[in-house]
Design a protein around this motif. Structure first.
Motif, PDB file in Angstrom:
ATOM      1  N   ASP A 137       0.834  -1.212   0.000  1.00 14.37           N
ATOM      2  CA  ASP A 137       0.000   0.000   0.000  1.00 14.37           C
ATOM      3  C   ASP A 137       0.865   1.258   0.000  1.00 14.37           C
ATOM      4  OD1 ASP A 137      -2.832   1.128   2.061  1.00 14.37           O
ATOM      5  OD2 ASP A 137      -2.305   1.474  -0.044  1.00 14.37           O
ATOM      6  N   VAL A 138       0.203   2.386  -0.169  1.00 19.33           N
ATOM      7  CA  VAL A 138       0.802   3.707  -0.059  1.00 19.33           C
ATOM      8  C   VAL A 138       0.118   4.398   1.122  1.00 19.33           C
ATOM      9  CG1 VAL A 138       1.297   5.887  -1.212  1.00 19.33           C
ATOM     10  CG2 VAL A 138       1.094   3.777  -2.568  1.00 19.33           C
TER      11      VAL A 138
ATOM     12  N   ARG B  52       9.216   4.876  -8.486  1.00 18.39           N
ATOM     13  CA  ARG B  52       8.798   6.247  -8.714  1.00 18.39           C
ATOM     14  C   ARG B  52       7.782   6.709  -7.680  1.00 18.39           C
ATOM     15  NH1 ARG B  52       8.328   6.942 -15.259  1.00 18.39           N
ATOM     16  NH2 ARG B  52      10.502   6.435 -15.695  1.00 18.39           N
TER      17      ARG B  52
ATOM     18  N   TYR C 283       1.148  15.237  -5.477  1.00 19.16           N
ATOM     19  CA  TYR C 283       0.156  16.022  -6.190  1.00 19.16           C
ATOM     20  C   TYR C 283      -0.613  16.884  -5.195  1.00 19.16           C
ATOM     21  CZ  TYR C 283       0.510  12.864 -10.248  1.00 19.16           C
ATOM     22  OH  TYR C 283       0.943  12.152 -11.337  1.00 19.16           O
TER      23      TYR C 283
ATOM     24  N   LEU D  24      -5.766  17.335 -10.453  1.00 21.75           N
ATOM     25  CA  LEU D  24      -4.556  16.923  -9.749  1.00 21.75           C
ATOM     26  C   LEU D  24      -3.365  17.578 -10.434  1.00 21.75           C
ATOM     27  CD1 LEU D  24      -5.657  13.231  -9.585  1.00 21.75           C
ATOM     28  CD2 LEU D  24      -5.112  14.568  -7.551  1.00 21.75           C
TER      29      LEU D  24
ATOM     30  N   PHE E 276      -1.899  14.498  -2.305  1.00 22.85           N
ATOM     31  CA  PHE E 276      -1.785  13.069  -2.546  1.00 22.85           C
ATOM     32  C   PHE E 276      -0.358  12.695  -2.914  1.00 22.85           C
ATOM     33  CE2 PHE E 276      -5.979  11.361  -2.305  1.00 22.85           C
ATOM     34  CZ  PHE E 276      -6.841  12.379  -2.679  1.00 22.85           C
TER      35      PHE E 276
ATOM     36  N   GLU F  12       0.443   2.487 -14.467  1.00 22.29           N
ATOM     37  CA  GLU F  12      -0.539   2.835 -13.447  1.00 22.29           C
ATOM     38  C   GLU F  12       0.123   3.496 -12.252  1.00 22.29           C
ATOM     39  OE1 GLU F  12      -2.927  -0.388 -12.110  1.00 22.29           O
ATOM     40  OE2 GLU F  12      -4.089   0.840 -10.711  1.00 22.29           O
ATOM     41  N   GLN F  13      -0.502   4.581 -11.773  1.00 26.37           N
ATOM     42  CA  GLN F  13      -0.067   5.219 -10.535  1.00 26.37           C
ATOM     43  C   GLN F  13      -1.021   4.819  -9.421  1.00 26.37           C
ATOM     44  OE1 GLN F  13       0.797   9.414 -10.701  1.00 26.37           O
ATOM     45  NE2 GLN F  13       2.083   9.200 -12.523  1.00 26.37           N
TER      46      GLN F  13
ATOM     47  N   PHE G 206      -2.296   5.758  -5.658  1.00 26.03           N
ATOM     48  CA  PHE G 206      -2.364   6.930  -4.783  1.00 26.03           C
ATOM     49  C   PHE G 206      -2.487   6.535  -3.317  1.00 26.03           C
ATOM     50  CE2 PHE G 206      -2.754  10.625  -7.561  1.00 26.03           C
ATOM     51  CZ  PHE G 206      -2.936  10.012  -8.785  1.00 26.03           C
ATOM     52  N   GLY G 207      -1.917   7.390  -2.463  1.00 26.53           N
ATOM     53  CA  GLY G 207      -2.150   7.272  -1.034  1.00 26.53           C
ATOM     54  C   GLY G 207      -3.517   7.839  -0.679  1.00 26.53           C
ATOM     55  N   PRO G 208      -3.899   7.783   0.609  1.00 20.06           N
ATOM     56  CA  PRO G 208      -5.234   8.214   1.026  1.00 20.06           C
ATOM     57  C   PRO G 208      -5.412   9.724   1.078  1.00 20.06           C
ATOM     58  CG  PRO G 208      -3.975   7.508   2.913  1.00 20.06           C
ATOM     59  CD  PRO G 208      -3.136   7.192   1.709  1.00 20.06           C
TER      60      PRO G 208
END
Lengths: 112, 115
Positions: A3-4, A31, A35, A43, A90, A100-101, A103-105
Motif C-alpha cells: 500500500d501507499v 517512482r 500532487y 490533480l 496526494f 498505473e499510478q 495513490f495514497g489516502p
C-alpha cells in the motif's frame, strides 16, 4: 496488501509555520510523486522522484520542497505555509516499467 | 507542454442511462490515456486506460475511445448505477521506450447518478 500511506491525514497549521507531509509505500515501486488537489483544478504535480538520487520539479513546485529518504519514503515540506496552500495532497507511486499510478489516502492541509 | 481539457465539469444522469465524458489533449506525442475514479473522500483509482495503438477498449460497463487525429478520447459508462457517482479524471502522458512519462490530468468531471 502492499500500500501507499500518508501521515498526517489531516493537519491545521498557521501561516508561516514549517510543515512536513510524509509518504511511505510497501509496493516496491521506484517512482514517487506528490500532487495537490483543489476543487475544480484536478490533480497538479508538485514534485516527482524516479529513484533515491533523482528529484524533479513538477508543474507547481514553488513554495514546496521534497526529500527522498529511501526508496520507500518521500516527504513534502512547506517551508513557510501560506493560506493558498490549503488543499488536499496526494502521494502516488508507480513502477518503472508500468503506467498505473497508485495513490495514497491523501492529507487534508488547512493553513490559517 | 501537454494540456488536457475535460468536459463537462458536472454531469447528472438517471440510473440506467449512459454517461459520456470527453477529454482533449494538445501534445500529439502523448500515447497513454488513463481514466481515474475518485469516490467521495477516497483516493483516485485507475479504472481503465488505453494506448495510442488502440482505438477502443471495453471493460464490462465502461469503455474508452481514442481519436488520435482529433486528439480526443472519451469515457463511456453504460447502464449507470448509483455507485458510479464519483469524480472522474482523464490524463495523458508519453511513453518513451520502457519508461512512462508523467501524467497530465484533466480538471475532473463530477458524475451524479440519480436513483
Amino acid at each position: 496488501d502492499a500500500d501507499v500511506t500518508q501521515t498526517p491525514r489531516n493537519r491545521i497549521t498557521k501561516t508561516g509555520k514549517r510543515i512536513m507531509l510524509e509518504c511511505s509505500q510497501t509496493k516496491g515501486h521506484d517512482r514517487m510523486y506528490w500532487y495537490r488537489q483543489d476543487p475544480g483544478l484536478g490533480l497538479r504535480l508538485i514534485y516527482y522522484s524516479f529513484d533515491v538520487k533523482d528529484i524533479n520539479k513538477g508543474e507547481i513546485s514553488d513554495g514546496y520542497s521534497v526529500s527522498r529518504q529511501a526508496q520507500a519514503k518521500f516527504s513534502l515540506s512547506l517551508e513557510s505555509a501560506i493560506p493558498n496552500q490549503t488543499a488536499l495532497y496526494f502521494c502516488a507511486t508507480s513502477d518503472l516499467s508500468k503506467s498505473e499510478q497508485f495513490f495514497g489516502p491523501g492529507t487534508r492541509l488547512t493553513v490559517l | 507542454g501537454e494540456n488536457v481539457e475535460q468536459h463537462p465539469s458536472t454531469l447528472s444522469v438517471q440510473e440506467g442511462d449512459s454517461a459520456v465524458i470527453k477529454c482533449t489533449y494538445s501534445d500529439s506525442a502523448s500515447n497513454y490515456f488513463p481514466w481515474y475514479k475518485q469516490e467521495l473522500g477516497k483516493r483516485p483509482q485507475l479504472i481503465i486506460d488505453i494506448r495510442s495503438n488502440v482505438g477502443e477498449k471495453k471493460d464490462q460497463r465502461i469503455a474508452v475511445t481514442l481519436n488520435k487525429t482529433a486528439k480526443h478520447f472519451s469515457l463511456h459508462i453504460t447502464e449507470t448505477q448509483p455507485e458510479d457517482s464519483a469524480v472522474y479524471f482523464c490524463a495523458a502522458s508519453i511513453r518513451l521506450g520502457g519508461s512512462q512519462g508523467n501524467l497530465i490530468f484533466g480538471k475532473g468531471t463530477k458524475l451524479s447518478v440519480k436513483p
